[in-house]
Design a protein around this motif. Structure first.
Motif, PDB file in Angstrom:
ATOM      1  N   ALA A   1       0.842  -1.191   0.000  1.00  0.00           N
ATOM      2  CA  ALA A   1       0.000   0.000   0.000  1.00  0.00           C
ATOM      3  C   ALA A   1       0.876   1.239   0.000  1.00  0.00           C
ATOM      4  CB  ALA A   1      -0.936   0.010   1.207  1.00  0.00           C
ATOM      5  N   THR A   2       0.492   2.215  -0.778  1.00  0.00           N
ATOM      6  CA  THR A   2       1.281   3.444  -0.900  1.00  0.00           C
ATOM      7  C   THR A   2       1.313   4.236   0.402  1.00  0.00           C
ATOM      8  OG1 THR A   2      -0.681   4.575  -1.788  1.00  0.00           O
ATOM      9  CG2 THR A   2       0.888   3.678  -3.388  1.00  0.00           C
TER      10      THR A   2
ATOM     11  N   PRO B   1      -0.345  -2.935  -5.928  1.00  0.00           N
ATOM     12  CA  PRO B   1      -0.815  -1.969  -4.930  1.00  0.00           C
ATOM     13  C   PRO B   1      -2.279  -2.208  -4.589  1.00  0.00           C
ATOM     14  CG  PRO B   1      -0.520  -0.911  -7.074  1.00  0.00           C
ATOM     15  CD  PRO B   1       0.006  -2.299  -7.209  1.00  0.00           C
TER      16      PRO B   1
ATOM     17  N   PHE C   1       1.680   4.224 -10.135  1.00  0.00           N
ATOM     18  CA  PHE C   1       2.548   3.053 -10.025  1.00  0.00           C
ATOM     19  C   PHE C   1       2.136   1.995 -11.044  1.00  0.00           C
ATOM     20  CE2 PHE C   1       3.988  -1.022  -8.765  1.00  0.00           C
ATOM     21  CZ  PHE C   1       5.265  -0.791  -8.252  1.00  0.00           C
TER      22      PHE C   1
ATOM     23  N   VAL D   1       8.317   2.266  -5.251  1.00  0.00           N
ATOM     24  CA  VAL D   1       7.591   1.973  -4.010  1.00  0.00           C
ATOM     25  C   VAL D   1       8.227   2.742  -2.859  1.00  0.00           C
ATOM     26  CG1 VAL D   1       7.009   0.213  -2.296  1.00  0.00           C
ATOM     27  CG2 VAL D   1       6.860  -0.348  -4.717  1.00  0.00           C
TER      28      VAL D   1
ATOM     29  N   TYR E   1      -6.374  -1.409  -9.699  1.00  0.00           N
ATOM     30  CA  TYR E   1      -6.354  -1.213  -8.237  1.00  0.00           C
ATOM     31  C   TYR E   1      -7.515  -1.989  -7.596  1.00  0.00           C
ATOM     32  CZ  TYR E   1      -5.446   1.715  -4.032  1.00  0.00           C
ATOM     33  OH  TYR E   1      -5.117   2.189  -2.785  1.00  0.00           O
TER      34      TYR E   1
ATOM     35  N   ASN F   1      -6.849  -5.714  -7.906  1.00  0.00           N
ATOM     36  CA  ASN F   1      -5.836  -6.153  -6.942  1.00  0.00           C
ATOM     37  C   ASN F   1      -6.459  -6.429  -5.578  1.00  0.00           C
ATOM     38  OD1 ASN F   1      -3.859  -5.876  -8.889  1.00  0.00           O
ATOM     39  ND2 ASN F   1      -3.000  -3.996  -8.047  1.00  0.00           N
TER      40      ASN F   1
ATOM     41  N   THR G   1       5.192  -0.948   4.669  1.00  0.00           N
ATOM     42  CA  THR G   1       5.742  -1.026   3.314  1.00  0.00           C
ATOM     43  C   THR G   1       6.977  -0.145   3.225  1.00  0.00           C
ATOM     44  OG1 THR G   1       3.579  -1.499   2.308  1.00  0.00           O
ATOM     45  CG2 THR G   1       5.277  -0.588   0.860  1.00  0.00           C
TER      46      THR G   1
ATOM     47  N   ALA H   1      -1.013   5.087  -6.401  1.00  0.00           N
ATOM     48  CA  ALA H   1      -1.161   3.687  -6.821  1.00  0.00           C
ATOM     49  C   ALA H   1      -1.453   3.606  -8.314  1.00  0.00           C
ATOM     50  CB  ALA H   1      -2.269   3.008  -6.017  1.00  0.00           C
TER      51      ALA H   1
ATOM     52  N   THR I   1       6.521   5.785  -0.516  1.00  0.00           N
ATOM     53  CA  THR I   1       6.296   5.602   0.920  1.00  0.00           C
ATOM     54  C   THR I   1       7.236   6.472   1.753  1.00  0.00           C
ATOM     55  OG1 THR I   1       7.694   3.604   0.907  1.00  0.00           O
ATOM     56  CG2 THR I   1       5.307   3.293   0.696  1.00  0.00           C
TER      57      THR I   1
ATOM     58  N   TYR J   1       4.140  -6.444  -8.882  1.00  0.00           N
ATOM     59  CA  TYR J   1       3.738  -5.522  -7.823  1.00  0.00           C
ATOM     60  C   TYR J   1       2.237  -5.286  -7.901  1.00  0.00           C
ATOM     61  CZ  TYR J   1       8.688  -4.377  -7.145  1.00  0.00           C
ATOM     62  OH  TYR J   1      10.033  -4.436  -6.875  1.00  0.00           O
TER      63      TYR J   1
END
Length: 199
Positions: A9-10, A37, A96, A111, A156, A159, A15, A93, A115, A35
């Protein structure tokens, strides 16, 4: 060759605390990585978890101590109460996801840049300029922040559904070789041992 699906998670401090250790482990074992997110607050709601703000004070107090301890142990700068948390982690996200689809840069570095912006640099990752700076730092075209928003939103959401189906309930979460699950930055040594055939 081993493969790892990495759910993160951003906005997650854990993370952030994973730093670049996961990427170093994957490289060491020649593992490929996808990856993924996810919206961790929505994930909590779907898997029996409780968002931080709704937890019992004793859990909140322990979390505060543990985050600071882990950051010190890892030698990482860390702000327990960042100026821009919580914020909307979705735009970062989406960017990303666009970067992963476009290729050409370093996803692990991206990532960490996102973060780190939250937990060490007092930046708001909902802001376009912050997202673009993170993309650029990781070797991606900053314009990716403006493209693929619909696809990013769809991925998103997908996911999140995949995470629920595959037993993910927090982040960071690593699924290696199909269904070997490792939850938390403090389980990276176990992931390393698994990939090395020791666990």
């Amino acid at each position: 060759m081993a493969h790892i699906d990495y759910f993160f998670a951003t906005l997650s401090p854990y993370t952030y605390l994973a730093g670049n250790r996961f990427e170093e482990i994957a490289k060491k074992h020649g593992a490929s990585v996808t990856y993924k997110p996810v919206d961790v607050i929505a994930l909590f709601g779907r898997t029996g978890g409780t968002p931080p703000k709704d937890r019992h004070p004793s859990r909140m107090e322990y979390r505060a101590q543990e985050l600071v301890r882990q950051a010190k142990k890892l030698g990482m700068p860390f702000n327990l109460k960042p100026a821009h948390w919580p914020t909307n982690g979705a735009p970062a996200a989406y960017a990303f996801i666009a970067a992963q689809n476009a290729g050409g840069g370093d996803l692990g570095k991206l990532v960490h840049a996102i973060t780190r912006a939250v937990w060490a640099e007092e930046k708001d990752i909902a802001e376009e300029a912050v997202i673009k700076a993170c993309l650029q730092e990781a070797g991606f075209d900053p314009a990716l922040a403006d493209s693929g928003l619909l696809e990013g939103a769809e991925t998103y959401a997908q996911n999140l559904e995949e995470a629920v189906e595959r037993g993910v309930f927090g982040v960071p979460f690593y699924i290696a070789d199909g269904d070997n699950r490792f939850w938390g930055q403090d389980r990276l040594e176990d992931l390393d041992a698994h990939l090395g055939g020791k666990l």
